[in-house]
Scaffold this motif. Structure first.
Motif, PDB file in Angstrom:
ATOM      1  N   GLY A  27      57.600-160.068   9.887  1.00  0.00           N
ATOM      2  CA  GLY A  27      58.473-160.639  10.900  1.00  0.00           C
ATOM      3  C   GLY A  27      58.883-159.619  11.943  1.00  0.00           C
ATOM      4  N   LYS A  28      59.135-158.388  11.495  1.00  0.00           N
ATOM      5  CA  LYS A  28      59.541-157.339  12.439  1.00  0.00           C
ATOM      6  C   LYS A  28      58.399-156.984  13.384  1.00  0.00           C
ATOM      7  CE  LYS A  28      63.020-155.195   9.491  1.00  0.00           C
ATOM      8  NZ  LYS A  28      63.442-153.963   8.825  1.00  0.00           N
ATOM      9  N   LEU A  29      57.187-156.980  12.837  1.00  0.00           N
ATOM     10  CA  LEU A  29      56.024-156.648  13.670  1.00  0.00           C
ATOM     11  C   LEU A  29      55.806-157.707  14.741  1.00  0.00           C
ATOM     12  CD1 LEU A  29      53.545-154.890  14.262  1.00  0.00           C
ATOM     13  CD2 LEU A  29      52.295-156.247  12.572  1.00  0.00           C
ATOM     14  N   SER A  30      55.899-158.971  14.387  1.00  0.00           N
ATOM     15  CA  SER A  30      55.675-160.027  15.369  1.00  0.00           C
ATOM     16  C   SER A  30      56.775-160.024  16.433  1.00  0.00           C
ATOM     17  CB  SER A  30      55.581-161.384  14.691  1.00  0.00           C
ATOM     18  OG  SER A  30      56.785-161.689  14.028  1.00  0.00           O
ATOM     19  N   LYS A  31      58.008-159.738  16.035  1.00  0.00           N
ATOM     20  CA  LYS A  31      59.093-159.639  17.013  1.00  0.00           C
ATOM     21  C   LYS A  31      58.864-158.462  17.958  1.00  0.00           C
ATOM     22  CE  LYS A  31      62.782-161.778  14.340  1.00  0.00           C
ATOM     23  NZ  LYS A  31      64.070-161.576  13.682  1.00  0.00           N
ATOM     24  N   ALA A  32      58.413-157.347  17.415  1.00  0.00           N
ATOM     25  CA  ALA A  32      58.160-156.163  18.239  1.00  0.00           C
ATOM     26  C   ALA A  32      57.034-156.439  19.228  1.00  0.00           C
ATOM     27  CB  ALA A  32      57.818-154.965  17.359  1.00  0.00           C
TER      28      ALA A  32
END
Length: 81
Positions: A2-7
């Protein structure tokens, strides 16, 4: 994950904003969007999904195979030419 897609989303927005900060790039994008909209509006949306030969389509919907045989014959002729 989730953090990667948000970034990646934030990075994409930042790159897009940077690209569109130039007036020249905004004008290019507007031209491309207008070109696409003009092509879309020129197409006859009402005819999408409708068969070009209505009589053959009616025969197929009734279960007749003659239109399929006719189509196959036309395909054979076009491939032999």
């Amino acid at each position: 994950m989730g953090k990667l897609s948000k970034a990646l989303g934030v990075a994409g927005v930042a790159v897009g904003a940077t690209y569109l900060s130039k007036k020249e790039n905004r004008q290019k994008l507007k031209k491309q969007i207008n070109k696409g909209l003009n092509k879309f509006s020129k197409t006859d949306v009402k005819s999408w999904g409708k068969p070009s030969d209505v009589e053959d389509a009616e025969m197929v919907s009734e279960g007749a195979m003659t239109s399929v045989q006719y189509y196959n014959q036309l395909q054979g002729k076009s491939q032999s030419e």
